[in-house]
Scaffold this motif. Structure first.
Motif, PDB file in Angstrom:
ATOM      1  N   ILE A  96     -22.176 -33.154 -20.221  1.00  0.00           N
ATOM      2  CA  ILE A  96     -21.986 -34.483 -19.635  1.00  0.00           C
ATOM      3  C   ILE A  96     -20.613 -35.041 -20.001  1.00  0.00           C
ATOM      4  O   ILE A  96     -19.899 -35.601 -19.149  1.00  0.00           O
ATOM      5  CB  ILE A  96     -23.106 -35.428 -20.079  1.00  0.00           C
ATOM      6  N   CYS A  97     -20.219 -34.892 -21.259  1.00  0.00           N
ATOM      7  CA  CYS A  97     -18.904 -35.384 -21.689  1.00  0.00           C
ATOM      8  C   CYS A  97     -17.786 -34.728 -20.893  1.00  0.00           C
ATOM      9  O   CYS A  97     -16.824 -35.386 -20.476  1.00  0.00           O
ATOM     10  CB  CYS A  97     -18.714 -35.113 -23.179  1.00  0.00           C
ATOM     11  N   LYS A  98     -17.897 -33.429 -20.675  1.00  0.00           N
ATOM     12  CA  LYS A  98     -16.881 -32.714 -19.906  1.00  0.00           C
ATOM     13  C   LYS A  98     -16.897 -33.148 -18.443  1.00  0.00           C
ATOM     14  O   LYS A  98     -15.846 -33.260 -17.804  1.00  0.00           O
ATOM     15  CB  LYS A  98     -17.112 -31.212 -20.014  1.00  0.00           C
ATOM     16  N   LYS A  99     -18.088 -33.397 -17.917  1.00  0.00           N
ATOM     17  CA  LYS A  99     -18.233 -33.763 -16.500  1.00  0.00           C
ATOM     18  C   LYS A  99     -17.630 -35.127 -16.193  1.00  0.00           C
ATOM     19  O   LYS A  99     -16.887 -35.289 -15.219  1.00  0.00           O
ATOM     20  CB  LYS A  99     -19.709 -33.745 -16.121  1.00  0.00           C
ATOM     21  N   ILE A 100     -17.972 -36.117 -17.002  1.00  0.00           N
ATOM     22  CA  ILE A 100     -17.530 -37.489 -16.699  1.00  0.00           C
ATOM     23  C   ILE A 100     -16.385 -37.946 -17.603  1.00  0.00           C
ATOM     24  O   ILE A 100     -15.981 -39.104 -17.558  1.00  0.00           O
ATOM     25  CB  ILE A 100     -18.702 -38.490 -16.766  1.00  0.00           C
ATOM     26  N   LYS A 101     -15.883 -37.009 -18.444  1.00  0.00           N
ATOM     27  CA  LYS A 101     -14.726 -37.277 -19.300  1.00  0.00           C
ATOM     28  C   LYS A 101     -14.951 -38.499 -20.198  1.00  0.00           C
ATOM     29  O   LYS A 101     -14.270 -39.512 -20.085  1.00  0.00           O
ATOM     30  CB  LYS A 101     -13.470 -37.435 -18.453  1.00  0.00           C
ATOM     31  N   CYS A 102     -15.918 -38.352 -21.073  1.00  0.00           N
ATOM     32  CA  CYS A 102     -16.227 -39.439 -21.995  1.00  0.00           C
ATOM     33  C   CYS A 102     -16.496 -38.870 -23.381  1.00  0.00           C
ATOM     34  O   CYS A 102     -16.532 -37.661 -23.571  1.00  0.00           O
ATOM     35  CB  CYS A 102     -17.434 -40.236 -21.502  1.00  0.00           C
ATOM     36  N   LYS A 103     -16.691 -39.746 -24.346  1.00  0.00           N
ATOM     37  CA  LYS A 103     -17.036 -39.345 -25.703  1.00  0.00           C
ATOM     38  C   LYS A 103     -18.559 -39.343 -25.861  1.00  0.00           C
ATOM     39  O   LYS A 103     -19.279 -40.035 -25.147  1.00  0.00           O
ATOM     40  CB  LYS A 103     -16.411 -40.294 -26.721  1.00  0.00           C
ATOM     41  N   HIS A 129     -36.258 -24.111 -21.556  1.00  0.00           N
ATOM     42  CA  HIS A 129     -36.069 -23.084 -22.580  1.00  0.00           C
ATOM     43  C   HIS A 129     -37.308 -22.219 -22.675  1.00  0.00           C
ATOM     44  O   HIS A 129     -38.431 -22.650 -22.415  1.00  0.00           O
ATOM     45  CB  HIS A 129     -35.728 -23.697 -23.946  1.00  0.00           C
ATOM     46  N   SER A 130     -37.072 -20.983 -23.015  1.00  0.00           N
ATOM     47  CA  SER A 130     -38.154 -20.010 -23.191  1.00  0.00           C
ATOM     48  C   SER A 130     -37.612 -18.858 -24.013  1.00  0.00           C
ATOM     49  O   SER A 130     -36.482 -18.424 -23.794  1.00  0.00           O
ATOM     50  CB  SER A 130     -38.663 -19.497 -21.842  1.00  0.00           C
ATOM     51  N   GLY A 131     -38.407 -18.370 -24.961  1.00  0.00           N
ATOM     52  CA  GLY A 131     -37.948 -17.266 -25.778  1.00  0.00           C
ATOM     53  C   GLY A 131     -36.638 -17.594 -26.463  1.00  0.00           C
ATOM     54  O   GLY A 131     -36.514 -18.600 -27.147  1.00  0.00           O
ATOM     55  N   LYS A 132     -35.629 -16.759 -26.237  1.00  0.00           N
ATOM     56  CA  LYS A 132     -34.357 -16.962 -26.925  1.00  0.00           C
ATOM     57  C   LYS A 132     -33.369 -17.839 -26.157  1.00  0.00           C
ATOM     58  O   LYS A 132     -32.285 -18.132 -26.670  1.00  0.00           O
ATOM     59  CB  LYS A 132     -33.702 -15.609 -27.215  1.00  0.00           C
ATOM     60  N   TRP A 133     -33.714 -18.259 -24.938  1.00  0.00           N
ATOM     61  CA  TRP A 133     -32.732 -18.948 -24.096  1.00  0.00           C
ATOM     62  C   TRP A 133     -32.995 -20.444 -23.956  1.00  0.00           C
ATOM     63  O   TRP A 133     -34.127 -20.876 -23.767  1.00  0.00           O
ATOM     64  CB  TRP A 133     -32.686 -18.341 -22.694  1.00  0.00           C
ATOM     65  N   VAL A 134     -31.903 -21.207 -24.025  1.00  0.00           N
ATOM     66  CA  VAL A 134     -31.880 -22.606 -23.599  1.00  0.00           C
ATOM     67  C   VAL A 134     -30.983 -22.673 -22.369  1.00  0.00           C
ATOM     68  O   VAL A 134     -29.845 -22.189 -22.397  1.00  0.00           O
ATOM     69  CB  VAL A 134     -31.330 -23.535 -24.697  1.00  0.00           C
ATOM     70  N   ILE A 135     -31.504 -23.253 -21.282  1.00  0.00           N
ATOM     71  CA  ILE A 135     -30.780 -23.341 -20.009  1.00  0.00           C
ATOM     72  C   ILE A 135     -30.665 -24.804 -19.600  1.00  0.00           C
ATOM     73  O   ILE A 135     -31.650 -25.548 -19.667  1.00  0.00           O
ATOM     74  CB  ILE A 135     -31.519 -22.587 -18.886  1.00  0.00           C
ATOM     75  N   ILE A 136     -29.477 -25.210 -19.158  1.00  0.00           N
ATOM     76  CA  ILE A 136     -29.275 -26.592 -18.707  1.00  0.00           C
ATOM     77  C   ILE A 136     -28.541 -26.576 -17.369  1.00  0.00           C
ATOM     78  O   ILE A 136     -27.563 -25.848 -17.189  1.00  0.00           O
ATOM     79  CB  ILE A 136     -28.467 -27.406 -19.724  1.00  0.00           C
ATOM     80  N   SER A 137     -29.029 -27.387 -16.434  1.00  0.00           N
ATOM     81  CA  SER A 137     -28.361 -27.546 -15.139  1.00  0.00           C
ATOM     82  C   SER A 137     -27.837 -28.966 -15.017  1.00  0.00           C
ATOM     83  O   SER A 137     -28.495 -29.926 -15.431  1.00  0.00           O
ATOM     84  CB  SER A 137     -29.328 -27.250 -13.989  1.00  0.00           C
ATOM     85  N   LEU A 138     -26.653 -29.100 -14.456  1.00  0.00           N
ATOM     86  CA  LEU A 138     -25.998 -30.400 -14.275  1.00  0.00           C
ATOM     87  C   LEU A 138     -25.417 -30.433 -12.871  1.00  0.00           C
ATOM     88  O   LEU A 138     -24.777 -29.467 -12.436  1.00  0.00           O
ATOM     89  CB  LEU A 138     -24.888 -30.568 -15.315  1.00  0.00           C
ATOM     90  N   ALA A 139     -25.642 -31.535 -12.133  1.00  0.00           N
ATOM     91  CA  ALA A 139     -25.195 -31.579 -10.740  1.00  0.00           C
ATOM     92  C   ALA A 139     -24.990 -33.014 -10.283  1.00  0.00           C
ATOM     93  O   ALA A 139     -25.397 -33.968 -10.959  1.00  0.00           O
ATOM     94  CB  ALA A 139     -26.215 -30.889  -9.840  1.00  0.00           C
ATOM     95  N   ASN A 140     -24.370 -33.160  -9.115  1.00  0.00           N
ATOM     96  CA  ASN A 140     -24.226 -34.467  -8.494  1.00  0.00           C
ATOM     97  C   ASN A 140     -25.295 -34.664  -7.423  1.00  0.00           C
ATOM     98  O   ASN A 140     -25.133 -35.447  -6.497  1.00  0.00           O
ATOM     99  CB  ASN A 140     -22.823 -34.639  -7.897  1.00  0.00           C
ATOM    100  N   SER A 141     -26.401 -33.937  -7.563  1.00  0.00           N
ATOM    101  CA  SER A 141     -27.542 -34.068  -6.675  1.00  0.00           C
ATOM    102  C   SER A 141     -28.797 -33.776  -7.486  1.00  0.00           C
ATOM    103  O   SER A 141     -28.736 -33.110  -8.525  1.00  0.00           O
ATOM    104  CB  SER A 141     -27.429 -33.085  -5.500  1.00  0.00           C
ATOM    105  N   GLN A 142     -29.932 -34.272  -7.033  1.00  0.00           N
ATOM    106  CA  GLN A 142     -31.201 -34.088  -7.730  1.00  0.00           C
ATOM    107  C   GLN A 142     -31.467 -32.616  -7.982  1.00  0.00           C
ATOM    108  O   GLN A 142     -31.304 -31.789  -7.082  1.00  0.00           O
ATOM    109  CB  GLN A 142     -32.321 -34.690  -6.871  1.00  0.00           C
ATOM    110  N   ILE A 143     -31.933 -32.269  -9.205  1.00  0.00           N
ATOM    111  CA  ILE A 143     -31.989 -30.871  -9.603  1.00  0.00           C
ATOM    112  C   ILE A 143     -33.147 -30.598 -10.555  1.00  0.00           C
ATOM    113  O   ILE A 143     -33.603 -31.494 -11.268  1.00  0.00           O
ATOM    114  CB  ILE A 143     -30.640 -30.461 -10.247  1.00  0.00           C
TER     115      ILE A 143
END
Length: 238
Positions: free
Chosen positions: A58-65, A93-107
């Motif tokens: 999120i910080c990288k996306k909207i350029k904030c702290k 997340h499941s098993g060894k993985w954490v997955i995150i999706s970020l978008a400018n539309s519902q997801i």
């Protein structure tokens, strides 16, 4: 309009106490306390890395702290970003993985570790009649993966619409038509609102599916993180 989607994943098993202690310092006292309530270390690591990775994205996306990033939860338990309706995200997340999706539309996104289970009994109970029929009619050696395809696709849709467990999985149908997974609306009409994608990550052991509320141009960027890369990038935002 172009819908840009960022999907990031980080593996957990190699996490150690040193990296845990280093990362948890970046979170609020309240969040630290919630993480420490987990009894299992694996759950602590998943929660910690998911929170840190999401905040970094999120910080990288909207350029904030980091201190400017705050969340609220809707009545169905789905979190959203305060003060910015243009940024949508989802975590799995499941098993060894954490997955995150970020978008400018519902997801919505879901990842599941493939395990030997009684998938026919589960699908009979939780899937629609058509989905159960589709699963039963394919060759036996393909059924387990097809079950996980359907399960993750359906979960990604439910997470997309933000209704959680209030939307039973058997009340809608996802089927494969001309090689593409699609959501069927009333009368078996293919929905032109929701699109489904799959990320071939760790494909021998996992299935990961994504649901996007968008029927126009879509650009997806996939990014694998290591703990070292995560720590290196977050320093400038935290």
């Amino acid at each position: 309009m172009l819908t840009e989607i960022e999907i990031c994943a980080i593996p957990i098993p190699n996490a150690n106490i040193n990296s845990f202690d280093k990362l948890i310092r970046y979170l609020s006292k309240e969040k630290r306390a919630r993480i420490m309530q987990f009894k299992k270390n694996d759950d602590k690591f998943r929660s910690l890395f998911a929170e840190i990775l999401l905040r970094l994205m999120i910080c990288k996306k909207i350029k904030c702290k980091n201190e400017q990033v705050n969340f609220e939860i809707n009545s169905y338990g789905k979190p959203h970003l305060v003060g910015n309706s243009e940024v949508h995200f989802n975590i799995s997340h499941s098993g060894k993985w954490v997955i995150i999706s970020l978008a400018n539309s519902q997801i919505g996104i879901d990842i599941e570790e493939i395990k030997e289970i009684d998938y026919l009994a589960i699908s009979k109970r939780y899937f629609s009649d058509r989905e159960y029929k589709d699963l039963s009619n394919i060759s036996e050696h393909q059924q387990l993966r097809y079950f996980y395809n359907l399960w993750t696709l359906k979960e990604s849709y439910v997470k997309n619409i933000g209704l959680g467990l209030s939307k039973p999985l058997y009340t809608f149908t996802i089927t494969k038509i001309n090689g593409i997974f699609s959501l069927l609306e009333k009368g078996d009409k293919i929905s032109n609102i929701y699109q489904f994608w799959q990320w071939p990550i760790d494909t021998d052991k996992y299935v990961c599916s994504l649901c996007i509320k968008e029927n126009k141009n879509i650009k997806i960027n996939y990014n694998l993180y290591s703990q070292r890369k995560l720590i290196k990038e977050l320093i400038q935002y935290f």
